[in-house]
Design a protein around this motif. Structure first.
Motif, short mmCIF file in Angstrom:
data_model
loop_
_atom_site.label_atom_id
_atom_site.label_comp_id
_atom_site.label_asym_id
_atom_site.label_seq_id
_atom_site.Cartn_x
_atom_site.Cartn_y
_atom_site.Cartn_z
N UNK A 128 0.87 -1.17 0.00
CA UNK A 128 0.00 0.00 0.00
C UNK A 128 0.91 1.22 0.00
N UNK A 129 0.78 2.07 -1.02
CA UNK A 129 1.61 3.25 -1.11
C UNK A 129 0.80 4.43 -0.59
N UNK A 130 1.34 5.08 0.44
CA UNK A 130 0.67 6.21 1.08
C UNK A 130 1.47 7.46 0.76
N UNK A 131 0.87 8.35 -0.02
CA UNK A 131 1.49 9.63 -0.33
C UNK A 131 1.02 10.64 0.71
N UNK A 132 1.98 11.30 1.34
CA UNK A 132 1.70 12.26 2.41
C UNK A 132 2.14 13.64 1.94
N UNK A 133 1.17 14.48 1.56
CA UNK A 133 1.47 15.86 1.19
C UNK A 133 1.57 16.66 2.48
N UNK A 134 2.72 17.34 2.69
CA UNK A 134 2.97 17.97 3.99
C UNK A 134 3.86 19.20 3.85
N UNK A 135 4.04 19.88 4.98
CA UNK A 135 4.93 21.04 5.08
C UNK A 135 5.61 21.02 6.44
#
Length: 126
Positions: free
Chosen positions: A32-39
């Protein structure tokens, strides 16, 4: 099949900060690939990063976490106007996008957070 999976990093920062990105090349088949858009300027994002790094260590053959910085390098604060933030119409972060082991889209945003919580409960029961 386990040996090739172990060669892939379970947690990795990807992309050029704040710039558009195609997620497809970063999807890890078999996990399962989890993309985490963050700052870095987002306290909940920093906490999520710690949690995702721990989950990557605990379940290295189940998840592949990919962190994506929405900020352009020079920007101080949360860069809502970055090309990346505009590309994905981001209005809140952390923002998750999840793909399955078969590389098919599973969920995004609030639905992705719910999916993660449900999947973690299932894993803990095993």
């Amino acid at each position: 099949m386990c040996a090739p999976l172990l060669a892939v990093e379970a947690y990795k920062e990807i992309g050029n900060p704040g710039q558009p990105i195609d997620l497809q090349p970063y999807i890890v088949e078999g996990r399962y690939t989890v993309f985490d858009f963050a700052s870095q300027y987002c306290p909940p994002c920093r906490q999520a990063t710690v949690e995702f790094e721990l989950l990557a260590q605990k379940y290295p053959n189940h998840y592949a976490f990919r962190r994506i910085d929405i900020n352009r390098r020079w920007f101080i604060g949360i860069d809502w106007a970055s090309p990346l933030a505009r590309q994905y119409s981001l209005q809140s972060i952390p923002h998750l996008v999840i793909y399955g082991p078969d590389k098919r889209f599973i969920a995004e945003g609030d639905a992705a957070e719910k999916w993660m919580a449900d999947d973690l409960r299932r894993l803990q029961k095993e």
